[in-house]
Scaffold this active site. Structure first.
Site, PDB file in Angstrom:
ATOM      1  CD  GLU A   1      -2.745  -1.211   2.224  1.00 59.10           C
ATOM      2  OE1 GLU A   1      -4.063  -1.057   1.996  1.00 59.10           O
ATOM      3  OE2 GLU A   1      -2.448  -1.297   3.555  1.00 59.10           O
TER       4      GLU A   1
HETATM    5  C1  ACM Z   1      -2.311  -5.602   3.946  1.00 57.89           C
HETATM    6  O1  ACM Z   1      -3.082  -5.829   4.393  1.00 57.89           O
HETATM    7  N1  ACM Z   1      -2.257  -4.132   3.608  1.00 57.89           N
HETATM    8  C2  ACM Z   1      -0.980  -6.274   4.011  1.00 57.89           C
END
Ligand code: ACM
Length: 497
Positions: free
Chosen positions: A306
């Site tokens: 992310e």
């Molecule tokens: C995640 O759930 N961002 C690894």
């Protein structure tokens, strides 16, 4: 009859006989720490005084033996009317045999007994993990060790600790003291934070090792690093407020992330270390260097998920350097699957897939690159094995972004070997069940989210993909049968929906 065993063993035969009676004063002979643990668990379960003793008394009816040969972590159990014998290829196998024996003990009008059985067992995957996020909310050592005990009883052998995120930094480091001096006091919702000292971390590692579990520590970079910037503002970019971040803030309330101010919301993807500043790599060398020194296990997790505000080429350059740094420290890097997009990623890096059971948005392709580079992957499909998802719509705890609530049936109904095209059984190091901590704040909260779905993760990690008991109906019956054992271990089971 179906025995309430989870994960179900490779082979089980109910043999002739009325079972082995367990009586007050029974003793367990063999490897001392495993014998002591087994005696304690049987005492808790039955209320009988059971003791570990090298002396074979009249009542010494449980025997633990290590033999030469056999695959790692494998064991056999033979129960007849005179004795129960666990024979294993190594101490871990003996430990797992003991966990099975604890699940086998049952009660009838005549008292407690082990049914007469022959069991042969070994794991499907070498890596069977649970993950605890101690960053969104902090959990003290005694909560972490209690969670280790719960997981080890289900034959998990790795504890992944998510030690840093936007909301806080949770491991004290001599090289970068401000990380905990300044950036550990915050957590989601304005709750108190906290951090582990070196001694706390060593205690967790020791406790895990005594249950045959390896600790896999993670510092998540280059995103999920707002807390780094609270301590060392010169290392981070300004928060990037994407449409997704703004939407999360709108839905969940809380304030927008603000540079240099501790963040207590649940938005993701807005923070990044500075990719083109050598000070960032000096920071990585300090924090991963110290972490590698403190960690006896082979793995260091470098995150990589992310990084939504980071240019893809910058991200690739960063992950390449971070992964090779960890290799040069003598450890094997693990990274979330997004890192697969970095062409120069060190070939040793293990990928951790956290997409859905049916991959979307290129997550399957990114995961496959780890295999193409000659490494392997860990599967954590979020819509099946993220234990922080709501178990049902009315649950006060948990999130719903991974395709809505995750029922026990959904948690059980997927197969690692067929999840990602081009990632076959032999490409899979193992399976891991993460528990993120946006909503849980106590051990009882962790239990209420983890149980009983953690049992589905255990069976998928350990048991063969196919077998007469590898059905949802059998699993559901066996999980129901384990309720009293879990309660005797102090586990807070959630109320049924
Ligand atoms: C995640 O759930 N961002 C690894």
């Amino acid at each position: 009859m179906t025995f309430a065993l989870v994960p179900f063993p490779l082979a089980l035969t109910a043999t002739e006989g009325r079972g082995l009676r367990l009586r007050e004063g029974a003793t367990i002979a063999g490897e001392s720490s495993i014998a002591a643990g087994l005696a304690q668990r049987l005492s808790e379960r039955t209320g009988l005084a059971v003791e570990a003793s090298p002396e074979q008394s009249e009542r010494a009816r449980v025997d633990l033996r290590v033999r030469v040969g056999g695959s790692p972590e494998s064991y056999e159990i033979v129960v007849d009317e005179a004795s129960a014998v666990i024979t294993a290829s190594d101490a871990a196998g003996l430990f797992y045999g003991a966990q099975t024996l604890v699940q086998l003990v049952q009660q009838d009008a005549g008292g407690w007994f082990f049914p007469t059985v022959a069991i042969e067992d070994r794991p499907r995957f070498a890596y069977r993990g649970v993950m605890l996020d101690v960053a969104r909310h902090f959990f003290p050592v005694e909560t972490v060790t209690a969670y280790i005990d719960r997981a080890a009883a289900l034959k998990f052998n790795h504890l992944h600790l998510h030690l840093s995120d936007d909301q806080g930094w949770r491991l004290q480091l001599a090289s970068r003291p401000r990380l905990t001096e300044v950036s550990s006091g915050s957590s989601v919702g304005g709750d108190p934070g906290g951090f582990f000292t070196h001694e706390d971390y060593a205690e967790i590692v020791r406790h895990a090792a005594s249950r045959h579990m390896t600790v896999v520590p993670e510092f998540d970079v280059p995103g999920h690093t707002h807390a780094v910037g609270v301590a060392y503002p010169e290392l981070v970019e300004r928060p990037v407020l994407s449409a997704q971040t703004l939407e999360t803030v709108q839905e969940s309330g809380g304030s927008l992330p603000e540079a240099g101010v501790p963040y207590d919301g649940v938005a993701v993807g807005f923070s990044s270390l500075k990719i083109h500043d050598e000070a960032t790599y000096a920071f990585l060398a300090d924090v991963f260097g110290e972490l590698a020194e403190l960690t006896p296990g082979p793995y260091v997790h470098i995150g990589g998920d992310e990084a939504l505000g980071t240019d893809p080429a910058d991200f690739a350059e960063f992950m390449t350097r971070a992964s090779s740094m960890v290799v040069s420290l003598g450890k094997t890097p693990i990274a979330w699957h997004e890192a697969g997009a970095a062409a120069g990623l060190d070939r040793a890096t293990i990928g951790q897939y956290w997409g859905f059971t049916t991959p979307i948005d290129g997550a399957g392709e990114k995961t496959r690159t780890f295999v193409q580079r000659g490494s392997r992957v860990i599967l954590s499909p979020a819509d099946a094995i993220y234990l922080d998802m709501k178990p049902h719509a009315d649950s006060a705890l948990g999130l719903t972004w991974a395709n809505g609530p995750t029922s026990l049936e959904r948690a059980y109904s997927w197969d690692p070997g067929t999840t990602i095209e081009g990632v076959d059984e032999s490409d899979i190091l193992g399976v891991e069940a993460p528990l993120w901590s946006e909503t849980p704040r106590t051990l009882a909260d962790l239990d209420a989210l983890a149980f009983p779905r953690i049992a589905a993760a255990a069976e998928i990690s350990w048991s063969p993909a196919r077998g007469v008991e590898r059905t949802w109906d059998s699993f559901r019956t066996r999980v129901d049968g384990l309720g009293p054992l879990w309660t005797s271990q102090g586990i807070t089971l959630p109320r049924a929906p």
